[in-house]
Design a protein around this motif. Structure first.
Motif, mmCIF file in Angstrom:
data_model
loop_
_atom_site.group_PDB
_atom_site.id
_atom_site.type_symbol
_atom_site.label_atom_id
_atom_site.label_comp_id
_atom_site.label_asym_id
_atom_site.label_seq_id
_atom_site.Cartn_x
_atom_site.Cartn_y
_atom_site.Cartn_z
ATOM 1 N N GLY A 127 6.740 7.983 -22.015
ATOM 2 C CA GLY A 127 5.822 8.300 -20.922
ATOM 3 C C GLY A 127 4.476 7.608 -21.036
ATOM 4 N N ILE A 128 3.945 7.174 -19.887
ATOM 5 C CA ILE A 128 2.599 6.597 -19.801
ATOM 6 C C ILE A 128 1.863 7.315 -18.678
ATOM 7 C CG2 ILE A 128 1.203 4.531 -19.498
ATOM 8 C CD1 ILE A 128 2.951 4.297 -21.937
ATOM 9 N N VAL A 129 0.653 7.786 -18.959
ATOM 10 C CA VAL A 129 -0.186 8.449 -17.960
ATOM 11 C C VAL A 129 -1.285 7.484 -17.537
ATOM 12 C CG1 VAL A 129 -1.773 10.352 -17.511
ATOM 13 C CG2 VAL A 129 0.309 10.740 -18.862
ATOM 14 N N SER A 130 -1.431 7.328 -16.214
ATOM 15 C CA SER A 130 -2.427 6.438 -15.636
ATOM 16 C C SER A 130 -3.225 7.218 -14.593
ATOM 17 C CB SER A 130 -1.723 5.225 -15.016
ATOM 18 O OG SER A 130 -2.643 4.271 -14.578
ATOM 19 N N PHE A 131 -4.098 6.522 -13.864
ATOM 20 C CA PHE A 131 -4.997 7.210 -12.937
ATOM 21 C C PHE A 131 -4.938 6.609 -11.542
ATOM 22 C CE2 PHE A 131 -6.668 8.340 -17.039
ATOM 23 C CZ PHE A 131 -7.024 9.672 -16.877
ATOM 24 N N ALA A 132 -5.079 7.472 -10.545
ATOM 25 C CA ALA A 132 -5.166 7.033 -9.158
ATOM 26 C C ALA A 132 -6.359 6.093 -9.001
ATOM 27 C CB ALA A 132 -5.319 8.236 -8.234
ATOM 28 N N GLY A 133 -6.150 5.025 -8.260
ATOM 29 C CA GLY A 133 -7.214 4.050 -8.046
ATOM 30 C C GLY A 133 -7.299 2.990 -9.119
ATOM 31 N N PHE A 135 -6.224 -0.170 -11.538
ATOM 32 C CA PHE A 135 -5.492 -1.419 -11.336
ATOM 33 C C PHE A 135 -5.166 -2.008 -12.698
ATOM 34 C CE2 PHE A 135 -5.119 -6.012 -10.924
ATOM 35 C CZ PHE A 135 -4.171 -6.118 -9.925
ATOM 36 N N HIS A 136 -3.879 -2.328 -12.901
ATOM 37 C CA HIS A 136 -3.446 -2.841 -14.199
ATOM 38 C C HIS A 136 -2.551 -4.071 -14.087
ATOM 39 C CE1 HIS A 136 -5.216 0.681 -16.094
ATOM 40 N NE2 HIS A 136 -4.613 1.429 -15.181
ATOM 41 N N GLY A 137 -2.454 -4.680 -12.901
ATOM 42 C CA GLY A 137 -1.701 -5.913 -12.772
ATOM 43 C C GLY A 137 -0.614 -5.846 -11.729
ATOM 44 N N ARG A 138 0.022 -7.015 -11.512
ATOM 45 C CA ARG A 138 1.028 -7.135 -10.455
ATOM 46 C C ARG A 138 2.452 -7.289 -10.988
ATOM 47 N NH1 ARG A 138 -3.592 -9.646 -8.405
ATOM 48 N NH2 ARG A 138 -4.146 -9.059 -6.260
ATOM 49 N N THR A 139 2.638 -7.276 -12.287
ATOM 50 C CA THR A 139 3.991 -7.231 -12.831
ATOM 51 C C THR A 139 4.574 -5.845 -12.559
ATOM 52 O OG1 THR A 139 3.029 -6.593 -14.945
ATOM 53 C CG2 THR A 139 3.519 -8.929 -14.631
ATOM 54 N N MET A 143 2.311 -2.856 -11.765
ATOM 55 C CA MET A 143 2.354 -2.177 -10.462
ATOM 56 C C MET A 143 2.560 -0.677 -10.639
ATOM 57 S SD MET A 143 4.455 -4.378 -7.643
ATOM 58 C CE MET A 143 5.955 -4.479 -8.607
ATOM 59 N N ALA A 144 3.474 -0.308 -11.531
ATOM 60 C CA ALA A 144 3.756 1.108 -11.732
ATOM 61 C C ALA A 144 2.516 1.850 -12.214
ATOM 62 C CB ALA A 144 4.896 1.273 -12.734
ATOM 63 N N LEU A 145 1.763 1.227 -13.106
ATOM 64 C CA LEU A 145 0.558 1.850 -13.638
ATOM 65 C C LEU A 145 -0.565 1.884 -12.612
ATOM 66 C CD1 LEU A 145 0.519 0.116 -17.137
ATOM 67 C CD2 LEU A 145 1.061 2.518 -16.706
ATOM 68 N N THR A 146 -0.607 0.889 -11.730
ATOM 69 C CA THR A 146 -1.668 0.787 -10.735
ATOM 70 C C THR A 146 -1.588 1.948 -9.753
ATOM 71 O OG1 THR A 146 -1.907 -1.603 -10.918
ATOM 72 C CG2 THR A 146 -2.507 -0.616 -8.805
ATOM 73 N N GLY A 147 -2.740 2.547 -9.488
ATOM 74 C CA GLY A 147 -2.787 3.716 -8.619
ATOM 75 C C GLY A 147 -3.214 3.394 -7.214
ATOM 76 N N LYS A 148 -2.625 2.344 -6.624
ATOM 77 C CA LYS A 148 -2.947 1.962 -5.247
ATOM 78 C C LYS A 148 -1.726 1.290 -4.646
ATOM 79 C CE LYS A 148 -6.325 -0.719 -2.524
ATOM 80 N NZ LYS A 148 -7.479 -1.647 -2.598
#
Length: 422
Positions: A127-133, A135-139, A143-148
């Protein structure tokens, strides 16, 4: 005669967006000249890449010297000393009073991907927890981590599994630090067992999401939660790194060390290079061959990065970032009485932003924001917008911008705000 725009449209996928129709011919420090000789002041810096300015003499000199020796051997085949030396420098500079190790890659997204791989391998958890808004890349993992969703995820199919998003603490939009921490606890109670979480990844200042800085104490709370549950803390410093926030790394503002730090953009001064630096025992978890890449740590990028670190230290760019940011925020504050659309002025160091809403309302105002950008461009100033609602102008000029050019840009910004207001 076919225009450059027509040629671009015929040759390049429309999925590659362009903020301007300026086709660069040459650049120097904080200025760009196009193919027709028009001059622009660059308040984008290639999206926080040339923090040390376009073609800084020391960076150019370092790259030229490396060009005369060799351009590529693949470090995994025939290694080279400056790769090792740069890893040693980052190990010493990245926050954290513990032994560290480093790997190099090519892009910010690649650094994030590697950090996730390392975290999962070390913890044995998915599991990985990320945040809304965020940005972590386009791979696909980025994309999955990106909150937009728009434009980064829309239409690209299922995202990578075991990625969970939380609200980012943003008091301006009604999310307090306590709200975000409560949402994390609720996630652990309702959907995700903490023992399945490898890491929490967070930008100390959200980049594409709107230049929102984590509030005081939030990083310490995340650090304590990670320690309690055996999770890793990943700081995504791809956009915040290398003096932009007034510190070499934004995490220094919070007095908290992450287990893994991702870097790119400003590290190479215009050449592609990225890195992951972290706890030695964590970084050593993957087996030989599990990390790397053909172009990872390219000798030219490594040479540029050494020069960038030298310039930041020699020219005091952390302090200069603070001074430039203070001056910019003063000018924006002075315009607030005349521009009722200004809702917020923010950002540490010279990673600054202004957010626009409808006058007398909390509703985002992307139309006004875009008018400001267009008016500035007509006057020769390149600005970038960002934010989930597209209602934020972010300021990313090189930290080496000459004072006279900086003041000229601020005058243009004033004119553009007034023109956009009508």
């Amino acid at each position: 005669m076919t225009s450059m725009t027509d040629r671009k449209n015929a040759a390049i996928s429309r999925g590659v967006s362009m903020t301007t129709q300026i086709y660069a011919d040459r650049a120097e420090n904080a200025e760009i000249w196009d193919r027709d000789g028009n001059r622009y002041i660059d308040f984008a810096a290639g999206i926080a890449v040339v923090n040390t300015g376009h073609r800084h003499p020391k960076v150019i000199q370092a790259v030229r010297a490396q060009l005369d020796r060799f351009t590529h051997t693949c470090h995994q085949v025939v290694p080279y000393e400056n790769y090792v030396a740069l890893a040693e420098r980052l190990n010493a500079l990245v926050p954290g009073d513990f032994d560290k190790k480093t790997i190099f890659a090519t892009t910010g997204a690649e650094a994030v991907e590697n950090a996730v791989k390392i975290a999962r391998h070390y913890t044995g958890r998915p599991g990985i927890v990320s945040f809304a808004g965020g940005f972590h890349g386009r791979t696909f993992m980025g994309m999955a981590l990106t909150g937009k969703v728009q434009p980064y995820k829309a239409g690209f199919g299922p995202m990578m599994p075991d990625v969970w998003h939380l609200p980012f603490p943003n008091p301006l939009h009604g999310v307090s630090k306590e709200d975000a921490l409560k949402a994390l606890q609720q996630l652990f109670k309702a959907d995700l067992e903490p023992a399945r979480v490898a890491a929490i990844i967070v930008e100390p200042v959200q980049g594409e999401g709107g230049f929102y800085e984590v509030p005081p104490g939030f990083m310490a709370e995340l650090r304590a939660l990670c320690d309690h549950h055996g999770m890793l803390l990943i700081a995504d410093e791809v956009q915040t790194g290398f003096a932009r926030t007034g510190k070499l790394f934004a995490m220094e503002h919070h007095g908290v060390a992450a287990d893994l730090v991702t870097m790119a953009k400003g590290l190479g001064g215009g050449l592609p290079i990225s890195a992951v630096t972290g706890r030695a025992e964590v970084m050593d978890s993957p087996d030989p061959g599990g990390l790397g890449g053909t172009y990872a740590g390219n000798p030219l990028g490594v040479a540029a990065a050494h020069a960038v670190l030298d310039v930041i230290e020699d020219e005091g760019l952390c302090d200069r970032a603070t001074r430039l940011g203070q001056r910019l925020k003063q000018r924006l504050a002075a315009a607030r009485d005349r521009i009722p659309q200004i809702a917020d002025i923010r950002g540490p160091g010279f990673m600054n932003a202004v957010e626009f809403t409808l006058p007398g309302s909390d509703s985002p105002n992307p139309d006004f924001t875009n008018r400001v950008r267009e008016e500035a461009l007509r006057r020769g100033l390149i600005l970038l917008t960002c934010g989930v609602y597209g209602n934020v102008v972010r300021f990313l000029a090189p930290l080496t911008i000459p004072d006279a050019v900086f003041e000229e840009a601020l005058d243009i910004l004033d004119e553009s705000l007034l023109a956009a207001r009508g």
